[in-house]
Scaffold this active site. Structure first.
Site, PDB file in Angstrom:
ATOM      1  CE  LYS A   1      -1.725   3.078   1.897  1.00 43.48           C
ATOM      2  NZ  LYS A   1      -1.517   4.490   1.446  1.00 43.48           N
TER       3      LYS A   1
ATOM      4  N   GLY B   1      -4.402   3.397  -2.263  1.00 49.09           N
ATOM      5  CA  GLY B   1      -5.539   3.796  -1.431  1.00 49.09           C
ATOM      6  C   GLY B   1      -5.131   4.702  -0.294  1.00 49.09           C
TER       7      GLY B   1
ATOM      8  N   GLY C   1      -4.470   5.927   3.582  1.00 51.59           N
ATOM      9  CA  GLY C   1      -3.874   5.294   4.752  1.00 51.59           C
ATOM     10  C   GLY C   1      -4.901   4.757   5.744  1.00 51.59           C
ATOM     11  N   PRO C   2      -5.831   5.615   6.196  1.00 49.54           N
ATOM     12  CG  PRO C   2      -6.626   7.539   7.195  1.00 49.54           C
ATOM     13  CD  PRO C   2      -5.917   7.053   5.974  1.00 49.54           C
TER      14      PRO C   2
ATOM     15  N   GLY D   1      -4.622   1.285   4.091  1.00 48.27           N
ATOM     16  CA  GLY D   1      -3.446   1.044   4.934  1.00 48.27           C
ATOM     17  C   GLY D   1      -3.833   0.327   6.216  1.00 48.27           C
TER      18      GLY D   1
ATOM     19  CD  GLU E   1      13.575   1.320   9.011  1.00 50.37           C
ATOM     20  OE1 GLU E   1      14.092   2.338   9.496  1.00 50.37           O
ATOM     21  OE2 GLU E   1      14.122   0.207   9.060  1.00 50.37           O
TER      22      GLU E   1
ATOM     23  CB  CYS F   1      13.176   9.780   7.710  1.00 50.05           C
ATOM     24  SG  CYS F   1      13.906   8.536   6.664  1.00 50.05           S
TER      25      CYS F   1
ATOM     26  CD  GLU G   1      10.574  13.385  10.632  1.00 49.59           C
ATOM     27  OE1 GLU G   1       9.442  12.908  10.776  1.00 49.59           O
ATOM     28  OE2 GLU G   1      11.534  12.739  10.193  1.00 49.59           O
TER      29      GLU G   1
END
Ligand code: NAD
Length: 462
Positions: free
Chosen positions: A170, A201, A203-204, A207, A245, A279, A369
């Site tokens: 995903k 698709g 995430g909520p 995912g 990660e 990141c 971040e």
């Protein structure tokens, strides 16, 4: 490339169950460039079933055959390098030269490394009167972000396939075209049907359905710490393996003996590349107070040279988030020495390369971040204080240390609570384990350590 209007499941492009779509936007000019299906839980279920059905045969394939498929995959990525770079530039906004060398180049190196590892790895060993087998974990649910869209896919799928696992991917909402291109490459490489499946698709929706699917044996997630915590909790409740990660706030520690001009130049370039959406970027530069003013001047000049050549950030939402952090930095009393919150262009989600001096460790911009082209420069009085500042966040993904003597830099790096440190500008190594200490994650990617994530052991006693 042309967007597919289907999902890649069981070796073919097939329609999604629902009719919702995701619009893909070019962040450099805000134009729509395509749309892909927004898959649902039903689509995820179909993909997981395909992956489960393909697992026994793929797991039983000789490692040499899996290596051959991965070598073929690498060759397709090489042949389609320009198309990959253009696609990443169109949906992420990275300058084309950077897309060619990094966004297309690194996944080729990583796919090649797993072709070699699959062929060379010892999947069984003798331990006393036992034989220990390394067997595939099973069906992998891979969930990836947009900032290195192809690299993050290959860093999961290549070791998973090398291990004998099957995969449902995903990808991120902002960069699904690169993921579709990868599915085409898998197909061209002759990977059997069902071994790799793609469900684009939200995430909520898609995912979350993938992360919580009982038919998934391992969830490998790259993305924000907030979502990673939820995925980790769900995996824990199901006693399911998980690799995370997550975010970072890495320190670039310039010790007094270092070549200051070089350390600052490389440090600024590190933060500005990919518009700061890395990141592992060294977003906190730590400089001794005796050299602080000189470093600040050098950093301001280096940042000003970039202008808007760094490319936009990925979306309007990301642009608003980064500008919010810059405003917060000013409000908390940091000194803006390059860039600022104003958008440098009318169209496109651009942020000026921004540098803050007089940043103190507790400020929001030194703790959270930002994920944009924003560098903070902090002052230290001695090595112990530098170490306290370097280790003083919830993250521990990467970092850098500079010193005249390599041994001095290594001694400092060994005391840092972080997963990867570059010594005096050390080069990227696609075989070096990558992953975080503390809240930067669980598990490692790349090289043999990345392969180990997808294997479980069985011992037979004689
Ligand atoms: P994100 O967490 O919002 O999204 C990442 C992926 O998770 C996307 O595919 C998204 O659709 C999906 N997702 C979102 N909500 C979900 C849910 N409830 N259940 C399951 N999946 C869900 O992160 P992002 O904004 O796309 O990416 C940026 C973040 O990723 C940054 O914080 C960055 O540090 C991190 N990152 C970490 C690494 C690393 O290796 N440590 C590498 C790249 C990016």
């Amino acid at each position: 490339m042309k967007a597919h209007d289907g999902l890649y499941i069981d070796g073919a492009w097939r329609p999604a169950e629902g009719h919702d779509v995701i619009e893909v936007v070019n962040p450099a000019d805000e134009q729509a460039i395509g749309q892909v299906p927004a898959g649902t839980a039903a689509d995820v279920d179909a993909a997981v079933r395909a992956a489960r059905a393909a697992l026994p045969a793929w797991a039983a394939t000789a490692p040499a055959e899996r290596a051959a498929r991965l070598a073929a995959l690498r060759d397709v990525l090489v042949a389609r390098k320009d198309e990959i770079a253009e696609t990443v530039t169109a949906e992420l906004g990275a300058p084309l030269a950077f897309s060619q060398t990094v966004h297309a180049g690194v996944p080729i190196a990583v796919a090649g490394s797993y072709a070699e590892l699959a062929a060379a790895h010892a999947f069984e060993e003798k331990v006393g009167n036992s034989t220990v087998y390394q067997e595939p974990v099973g069906v992998v649910g891979a969930i990836t972000p947009w900032n290195y869209p192809l690299h993050q896919i290959v860093a999961k799928v290549a070791p998973a396939l090398a291990a004998g696992c099957t995969v449902v991917l995903k990808p991120a909402e902002n960069t699904p075209l690169t993921a579709q291109l990868f599915a085409e490459a898998i197909h061209e490489a002759g990977v059997p049907a069902g071994v790799f499946n793609l469900v684009t698709g939200l995430g909520p929706v898609a995912g979350q359905a993938l992360a919580e699917h009982p038919g998934v044996d391992l969830v490998s997630f790259t993305g924000s710490t907030a979502v990673g915590k939820r995925i980790g909790a769900a995996a824990g409740a199901a006693v399911k393996r998980v690799a995370l990660e997550l975010g970072g706030k890495s320190a670039n520690v310039i010790l007094p003996s270092a070549d200051l001009a070089k350390a600052v130049a490389v440090g600024v370039a590190n933060v500005m590349s990919n518009s700061g959406q890395t990141c592992s970027a060294w977003t906190r530069m730590l400089v001794h107070s005796d050299q602080y003013d000189e470093a600040v001047e050098l950093a301001a000049a280096a940042a000003a040279k970039y202008g808007d050549r760094i490319g936009p950030v990925v979306s309007a939402r990301q642009q608003a988030r980064v500008r919010g952090y810059i405003e917060k930095g000013v409000a908390e009393g940091a000194r803006l020495i390059a860039g600022g919150p104003e958008a440098p262009r009318e169209k496109g989600y651009f942020i000026s390369p921004t540098v803050f001096a007089d940043v103190t460790p507790e400020m929001t911009i030194a703790q959270e971040e930002i994920f944009g082209p924003v560098l903070t420069i902090l002052r230290y009085e001695d090595e112990e204080e530098a170490l306290r500042i370097a280790n003083g966040t919830v993250y521990g993904l990467a970092g850098a240390v500079w010193a005249a003597d390599e041994g001095e830099a290594v001694a400092f790096a060994r005391r840092m609570d972080t997963g990867q440190v570059d010594i005096n500008g050390g080069r990227f190594n696609p075989l070096a384990p990558f992953g975080g200490y503390k809240q930067s994650g669980v598990g490692r990617e790349l090289g043999a350590h990345g392969l180990a994530e997808y294997l479980q052991t069985k011992s037979l006693q004689f």
